[in-house]
Motif scaffolding. Sequence first.
Motif, short mmCIF file in Angstrom:
data_model
loop_
_atom_site.label_atom_id
_atom_site.label_comp_id
_atom_site.label_asym_id
_atom_site.label_seq_id
_atom_site.Cartn_x
_atom_site.Cartn_y
_atom_site.Cartn_z
N PRO A 92 -15.07 33.75 -46.47
CA PRO A 92 -16.34 34.28 -45.96
C PRO A 92 -16.24 34.48 -44.45
CG PRO A 92 -16.52 31.91 -46.35
CD PRO A 92 -15.17 32.33 -46.86
N THR A 93 -16.96 35.44 -43.95
CA THR A 93 -16.97 35.72 -42.52
C THR A 93 -18.28 36.44 -42.17
OG1 THR A 93 -15.91 36.94 -40.70
CG2 THR A 93 -15.68 37.87 -42.90
N PRO A 94 -18.81 36.21 -40.96
CA PRO A 94 -19.99 36.98 -40.54
C PRO A 94 -19.63 38.35 -39.99
CG PRO A 94 -19.39 35.40 -38.84
CD PRO A 94 -18.45 35.16 -40.00
N ASP A 95 -18.33 38.63 -39.89
CA ASP A 95 -17.83 39.85 -39.25
C ASP A 95 -17.49 40.90 -40.31
OD1 ASP A 95 -16.30 41.82 -37.96
OD2 ASP A 95 -15.48 40.39 -36.51
N ILE B 250 -17.14 29.38 -50.43
CA ILE B 250 -18.50 29.24 -49.89
C ILE B 250 -18.81 27.75 -49.98
CG2 ILE B 250 -20.94 29.87 -50.13
CD1 ILE B 250 -20.07 32.51 -51.29
N ASN B 251 -18.45 27.04 -48.91
CA ASN B 251 -18.43 25.58 -48.93
C ASN B 251 -19.52 24.94 -48.08
OD1 ASN B 251 -16.15 25.78 -50.54
ND2 ASN B 251 -14.73 25.53 -48.83
N LEU C 287 -22.91 30.32 -46.63
CA LEU C 287 -23.90 31.01 -47.46
C LEU C 287 -24.77 31.93 -46.61
CD1 LEU C 287 -25.30 31.52 -50.12
CD2 LEU C 287 -26.62 29.42 -49.80
N ALA C 288 -25.11 31.50 -45.40
CA ALA C 288 -25.90 32.35 -44.51
C ALA C 288 -25.14 33.62 -44.15
CB ALA C 288 -26.27 31.57 -43.25
N TRP C 289 -23.83 33.51 -43.94
CA TRP C 289 -23.02 34.70 -43.67
C TRP C 289 -23.11 35.69 -44.83
CZ3 TRP C 289 -17.91 31.84 -41.98
CH2 TRP C 289 -18.12 31.22 -40.75
N VAL C 290 -23.03 35.14 -46.04
CA VAL C 290 -23.06 35.98 -47.23
C VAL C 290 -24.41 36.68 -47.39
CG1 VAL C 290 -23.06 35.88 -49.76
CG2 VAL C 290 -21.26 34.74 -48.48
N GLU C 291 -25.47 35.96 -47.07
CA GLU C 291 -26.81 36.52 -47.26
C GLU C 291 -27.23 37.46 -46.14
OE1 GLU C 291 -29.51 33.66 -49.83
OE2 GLU C 291 -28.87 32.67 -47.98
N GLU D 173 -25.72 21.30 -54.28
CA GLU D 173 -26.91 22.00 -53.80
C GLU D 173 -26.55 23.38 -53.25
OE1 GLU D 173 -26.00 18.94 -52.98
OE2 GLU D 173 -27.47 17.78 -54.14
N ILE D 174 -25.42 23.49 -52.57
CA ILE D 174 -24.99 24.78 -52.02
C ILE D 174 -24.54 25.71 -53.14
CG2 ILE D 174 -23.31 25.92 -50.50
CD1 ILE D 174 -23.37 23.44 -48.75
N ILE D 175 -23.86 25.15 -54.14
CA ILE D 175 -23.42 25.97 -55.27
C ILE D 175 -24.62 26.57 -55.99
CG2 ILE D 175 -22.18 25.99 -57.46
CD1 ILE D 175 -20.47 23.69 -56.43
N LEU D 176 -25.62 25.74 -56.26
CA LEU D 176 -26.82 26.23 -56.95
C LEU D 176 -27.52 27.30 -56.14
CD1 LEU D 176 -28.26 22.85 -58.31
CD2 LEU D 176 -26.95 24.55 -59.57
N ALA D 177 -27.61 27.09 -54.82
CA ALA D 177 -28.25 28.09 -53.97
C ALA D 177 -27.48 29.40 -53.97
CB ALA D 177 -28.39 27.55 -52.54
N THR D 178 -26.16 29.31 -53.98
CA THR D 178 -25.34 30.53 -54.00
C THR D 178 -25.49 31.26 -55.32
OG1 THR D 178 -23.75 29.41 -52.54
CG2 THR D 178 -23.03 31.44 -53.60
#
Length: 376
Positions: free
Chosen positions: A81-84, A112-113, A118-122, A152-157
């Motif tokens: 994942p990357t914000p770029d 996505i750890n 996750l914020a980068w992805v969204e 919790e992060i997996i479920l949110a993703t």
Amino acid sequence: MHYRRFGKTNLLLSVFSLGTMRCLSSELEARKTIQHAIALGINHLETARGYGKSEQYLGNIIKTQLDVPREQLYITTKVPPTPDADLMRQWLDESLERLQLDYLDCLAIHGINTWEHLAWVESETGCMQVLTEAVAQGRVRHLGFSTHAPLEIILATLNTDLFEFVNLHYYYFFQRHAAAIELAHNKNMGIFIISPSDKGGRLYTPPPKLEQLCHPFSPLELNYRFLLADRRITTLSVGPANPDELTVPLKVANQDEPLTAMEIEALLRLETQAKNALETDHCHQCYACLPCPENIHIPEVLRLRNLAVAYDMTDFSQYRYQMFENAGHWFAGVKGNHCTDCGDCLPRCPHELDIPALLSDTHQRLNGPPRRRLWE
């Protein structure tokens, strides 16, 4: 070899997928391993940008050295994942070039750890914009993600509904992610289990006690059957370093029926052994003790203690424990010796465990030289 539908991708994947992370010694050894896997019925090959020369080797082999058409194989690679967005575009171009492919059947965001990932992805201007464009262009056919994150992060993703499949950890000896398996299934996603033989307990070299408890099955076979009997799961990763290491896993490649009475009996023996061996020190993995002020991953530390005490799985438990503080977000948290005996966790434990004492005991049992992830 049996095959299952990979969720909403509608790809029909072999129940074992060839992970190429360990096919790194030479292109010749990689070719032999990949050819043998395909001959045995595996049709899904998985690699990643971060796996050394794996993409390059796989690309050369697909291009010139396989006896089956490209269309009969499903190729997955993974990129971080990357914000770029520009960097993601560069990475995708480089992966396709190394693999010598016009398109990828599947592309996974690799790891996505964290909440930041996750914020980068969204983000509307981040990496997903590039990958969505790649899907529209036909360069990528299906998008998914791999994760070593907390539940919790997996479920949110999963709940972003951006992905068609997920790669995650889930085994007999680690069932914390059961809720993620259920949610992914309910969303009609493909479910790919990461490294069930190694991360599932180093079951290819089991201790004698574990072998006795699982008899007449091997621990490796019993874990595979636990997973294959679950029809929600599509495929299991197998990561051989050479062709011979495919033999044992693929013995059960056509055994995906419900668990037999004998298999259930063996699993019940494992439960009884844990209860009897651990007694009042048994951590039940409820995670109520978190968060820890010192960032100790208390449930995982105590899970490793459970395995060492109950089943003599000390080799595996040391292997995993020594990755704390040495693998970043891939294996988050610090070792048990960082406990300050603050007592913050004690009133939250429903089983009234003496957590500070158990953390200290675990550190004495399992600490050793630092370990890193394989490709590092």
